[in-house]
Scaffold this motif. Sequence first.
Motif, PDB file in Angstrom:
ATOM      1  N   ASN A  51      16.103  31.582 -17.061  1.00  0.00           N
ATOM      2  CA  ASN A  51      16.857  32.801 -16.830  1.00  0.00           C
ATOM      3  C   ASN A  51      18.230  32.538 -16.195  1.00  0.00           C
ATOM      4  OD1 ASN A  51      17.004  35.674 -16.909  1.00  0.00           O
ATOM      5  ND2 ASN A  51      16.636  35.720 -14.705  1.00  0.00           N
ATOM      6  N   LEU A  52      18.392  31.349 -15.667  1.00  0.00           N
ATOM      7  CA  LEU A  52      19.666  30.987 -15.034  1.00  0.00           C
ATOM      8  C   LEU A  52      20.617  30.268 -15.991  1.00  0.00           C
ATOM      9  CD1 LEU A  52      18.388  29.899 -11.515  1.00  0.00           C
ATOM     10  CD2 LEU A  52      19.831  31.857 -12.022  1.00  0.00           C
ATOM     11  N   ILE A  53      20.188  30.116 -17.238  1.00  0.00           N
ATOM     12  CA  ILE A  53      21.092  29.517 -18.220  1.00  0.00           C
ATOM     13  C   ILE A  53      21.824  30.661 -18.935  1.00  0.00           C
ATOM     14  CG2 ILE A  53      21.339  27.868 -20.130  1.00  0.00           C
ATOM     15  CD1 ILE A  53      19.938  26.681 -17.585  1.00  0.00           C
ATOM     16  N   ALA A  54      23.129  30.733 -18.716  1.00  0.00           N
ATOM     17  CA  ALA A  54      23.955  31.820 -19.251  1.00  0.00           C
ATOM     18  C   ALA A  54      24.132  31.682 -20.768  1.00  0.00           C
ATOM     19  CB  ALA A  54      25.309  31.808 -18.555  1.00  0.00           C
ATOM     20  N   PRO A  55      24.523  32.761 -21.446  1.00  0.00           N
ATOM     21  CA  PRO A  55      24.715  32.720 -22.901  1.00  0.00           C
ATOM     22  C   PRO A  55      25.686  31.631 -23.367  1.00  0.00           C
ATOM     23  CG  PRO A  55      24.855  34.970 -22.124  1.00  0.00           C
ATOM     24  CD  PRO A  55      24.767  34.102 -20.904  1.00  0.00           C
ATOM     25  N   CYS A  56      26.660  31.298 -22.515  1.00  0.00           N
ATOM     26  CA  CYS A  56      27.658  30.284 -22.864  1.00  0.00           C
ATOM     27  C   CYS A  56      27.123  28.866 -22.713  1.00  0.00           C
ATOM     28  CB  CYS A  56      28.880  30.438 -21.967  1.00  0.00           C
ATOM     29  SG  CYS A  56      28.506  30.114 -20.229  1.00  0.00           S
ATOM     30  N   GLY A  57      25.939  28.715 -22.108  1.00  0.00           N
ATOM     31  CA  GLY A  57      25.386  27.385 -21.884  1.00  0.00           C
ATOM     32  C   GLY A  57      25.529  26.907 -20.449  1.00  0.00           C
ATOM     33  N   ASN A  91      22.127  21.108 -27.058  1.00  0.00           N
ATOM     34  CA  ASN A  91      20.855  20.566 -26.585  1.00  0.00           C
ATOM     35  C   ASN A  91      19.757  21.626 -26.545  1.00  0.00           C
ATOM     36  OD1 ASN A  91      21.431  17.830 -26.262  1.00  0.00           O
ATOM     37  ND2 ASN A  91      22.433  18.181 -24.303  1.00  0.00           N
ATOM     38  N   ILE A  92      20.139  22.852 -26.225  1.00  0.00           N
ATOM     39  CA  ILE A  92      19.164  23.946 -26.231  1.00  0.00           C
ATOM     40  C   ILE A  92      18.646  24.165 -27.654  1.00  0.00           C
ATOM     41  CG2 ILE A  92      18.874  26.462 -25.911  1.00  0.00           C
ATOM     42  CD1 ILE A  92      20.893  26.163 -23.523  1.00  0.00           C
ATOM     43  N   GLU A  93      19.581  24.121 -28.619  1.00  0.00           N
ATOM     44  CA  GLU A  93      19.201  24.260 -30.037  1.00  0.00           C
ATOM     45  C   GLU A  93      18.235  23.154 -30.454  1.00  0.00           C
ATOM     46  OE1 GLU A  93      21.886  25.759 -33.067  1.00  0.00           O
ATOM     47  OE2 GLU A  93      20.730  27.279 -31.965  1.00  0.00           O
ATOM     48  N   LYS A  94      18.584  21.950 -30.034  1.00  0.00           N
ATOM     49  CA  LYS A  94      17.855  20.774 -30.468  1.00  0.00           C
ATOM     50  C   LYS A  94      16.495  20.655 -29.773  1.00  0.00           C
ATOM     51  CE  LYS A  94      19.360  16.554 -29.489  1.00  0.00           C
ATOM     52  NZ  LYS A  94      20.471  15.588 -29.278  1.00  0.00           N
ATOM     53  N   LEU A  95      16.484  20.870 -28.482  1.00  0.00           N
ATOM     54  CA  LEU A  95      15.277  20.600 -27.694  1.00  0.00           C
ATOM     55  C   LEU A  95      14.445  21.834 -27.373  1.00  0.00           C
ATOM     56  CD1 LEU A  95      17.106  18.439 -24.988  1.00  0.00           C
ATOM     57  CD2 LEU A  95      15.840  17.528 -26.941  1.00  0.00           C
ATOM     58  N   GLY A  96      15.077  23.001 -27.439  1.00  0.00           N
ATOM     59  CA  GLY A  96      14.412  24.215 -26.974  1.00  0.00           C
ATOM     60  C   GLY A  96      14.736  24.406 -25.503  1.00  0.00           C
ATOM     61  N   ILE A  97      14.684  25.652 -25.057  1.00  0.00           N
ATOM     62  CA  ILE A  97      15.122  25.981 -23.701  1.00  0.00           C
ATOM     63  C   ILE A  97      14.239  25.337 -22.625  1.00  0.00           C
ATOM     64  CG2 ILE A  97      13.934  28.253 -23.736  1.00  0.00           C
ATOM     65  CD1 ILE A  97      17.287  27.491 -21.960  1.00  0.00           C
ATOM     66  N   ARG A  98      12.964  25.225 -22.886  1.00  0.00           N
ATOM     67  CA  ARG A  98      12.060  24.675 -21.864  1.00  0.00           C
ATOM     68  C   ARG A  98      12.357  23.214 -21.557  1.00  0.00           C
ATOM     69  NH1 ARG A  98       5.914  26.483 -22.513  1.00  0.00           N
ATOM     70  NH2 ARG A  98       5.843  25.136 -20.699  1.00  0.00           N
ATOM     71  N   LYS A  99      12.547  22.457 -22.616  1.00  0.00           N
ATOM     72  CA  LYS A  99      12.850  21.031 -22.443  1.00  0.00           C
ATOM     73  C   LYS A  99      14.252  20.853 -21.851  1.00  0.00           C
ATOM     74  CE  LYS A  99      12.129  16.533 -23.553  1.00  0.00           C
ATOM     75  NZ  LYS A  99      11.973  15.685 -22.438  1.00  0.00           N
ATOM     76  N   PHE A 100      15.158  21.716 -22.268  1.00  0.00           N
ATOM     77  CA  PHE A 100      16.514  21.662 -21.725  1.00  0.00           C
ATOM     78  C   PHE A 100      16.494  21.872 -20.205  1.00  0.00           C
ATOM     79  CE2 PHE A 100      20.312  23.926 -20.244  1.00  0.00           C
ATOM     80  CZ  PHE A 100      21.291  22.995 -20.548  1.00  0.00           C
ATOM     81  N   VAL A 101      15.769  22.906 -19.788  1.00  0.00           N
ATOM     82  CA  VAL A 101      15.652  23.211 -18.357  1.00  0.00           C
ATOM     83  C   VAL A 101      15.021  22.033 -17.610  1.00  0.00           C
ATOM     84  CG1 VAL A 101      14.430  24.682 -16.681  1.00  0.00           C
ATOM     85  CG2 VAL A 101      15.675  25.724 -18.576  1.00  0.00           C
ATOM     86  N   LYS A 150      20.264  35.220 -27.226  1.00  0.00           N
ATOM     87  CA  LYS A 150      20.270  34.813 -25.818  1.00  0.00           C
ATOM     88  C   LYS A 150      21.429  33.860 -25.559  1.00  0.00           C
ATOM     89  CE  LYS A 150      17.100  34.677 -22.775  1.00  0.00           C
ATOM     90  NZ  LYS A 150      16.027  34.788 -21.865  1.00  0.00           N
ATOM     91  N   PHE A 151      21.796  33.107 -26.610  1.00  0.00           N
ATOM     92  CA  PHE A 151      22.864  32.120 -26.448  1.00  0.00           C
ATOM     93  C   PHE A 151      23.885  32.232 -27.576  1.00  0.00           C
ATOM     94  CE2 PHE A 151      19.014  30.295 -24.572  1.00  0.00           C
ATOM     95  CZ  PHE A 151      19.455  30.140 -23.271  1.00  0.00           C
ATOM     96  N   CYS A 152      25.129  31.896 -27.247  1.00  0.00           N
ATOM     97  CA  CYS A 152      26.219  31.948 -28.224  1.00  0.00           C
ATOM     98  C   CYS A 152      25.905  31.146 -29.482  1.00  0.00           C
ATOM     99  CB  CYS A 152      27.484  31.386 -27.608  1.00  0.00           C
ATOM    100  SG  CYS A 152      28.118  32.356 -26.237  1.00  0.00           S
ATOM    101  N   SER A 153      25.189  30.072 -29.319  1.00  0.00           N
ATOM    102  CA  SER A 153      24.945  29.151 -30.429  1.00  0.00           C
ATOM    103  C   SER A 153      23.907  29.671 -31.413  1.00  0.00           C
ATOM    104  CB  SER A 153      24.481  27.814 -29.871  1.00  0.00           C
ATOM    105  OG  SER A 153      23.448  28.017 -28.922  1.00  0.00           O
ATOM    106  N   GLU A 154      23.175  30.718 -31.030  1.00  0.00           N
ATOM    107  CA  GLU A 154      22.054  31.164 -31.864  1.00  0.00           C
ATOM    108  C   GLU A 154      22.452  31.693 -33.239  1.00  0.00           C
ATOM    109  OE1 GLU A 154      19.154  33.788 -29.944  1.00  0.00           O
ATOM    110  OE2 GLU A 154      19.010  32.276 -28.356  1.00  0.00           O
ATOM    111  N   LYS A 155      23.212  32.768 -33.234  1.00  0.00           N
ATOM    112  CA  LYS A 155      23.500  33.386 -34.531  1.00  0.00           C
ATOM    113  C   LYS A 155      24.967  33.705 -34.757  1.00  0.00           C
ATOM    114  CE  LYS A 155      18.980  35.568 -34.690  1.00  0.00           C
ATOM    115  NZ  LYS A 155      18.297  36.742 -34.142  1.00  0.00           N
TER     116      LYS A 155
END
Length: 138
Positions: A10-16, A98-108, A63-68
Amino acid sequence: MTKKSLITANLIAPCGMNCAICIGYLRDKNKCDGCRNSYENKPEACRKCIIIRCDNLKKTKSKFCSEKCEKFPCTRLKNLDKRYRTKYNMSMIENLKNIEKLGIRKFVKNEKIRWACLNCGGIICVHRGYCMSCGINK
Ligand SMILES: [Zn+2]
């Protein structure tokens, strides 16, 4: 500053941006709860930032700029990214990739390791460059 802060999705902003390593979040006075949560105590620069209010994010319910977003990475994200790469040695765009590649959980999970103080387990502030709990440099 003794309390330990935690890095959460929840602390990861849309910009990354990882808000948990921001001075606004780590400071004791007028503590910001992160881009997705608070408005009142937001640091000046974050208040001016329009990424969180971007129409494309709303439209695509991302949730993130990179999504769509077809404009990703847009000019304002690129400018923000460049500023952080130059001044703070951190890249929002790289985070988003990295969020795209790994998923948010692994990124965190990786962020927790990346910004952990080796001395006390506190969080290294990206803006200050040292641990906000014990003051030791990375
Ligand atoms: Zn420390």
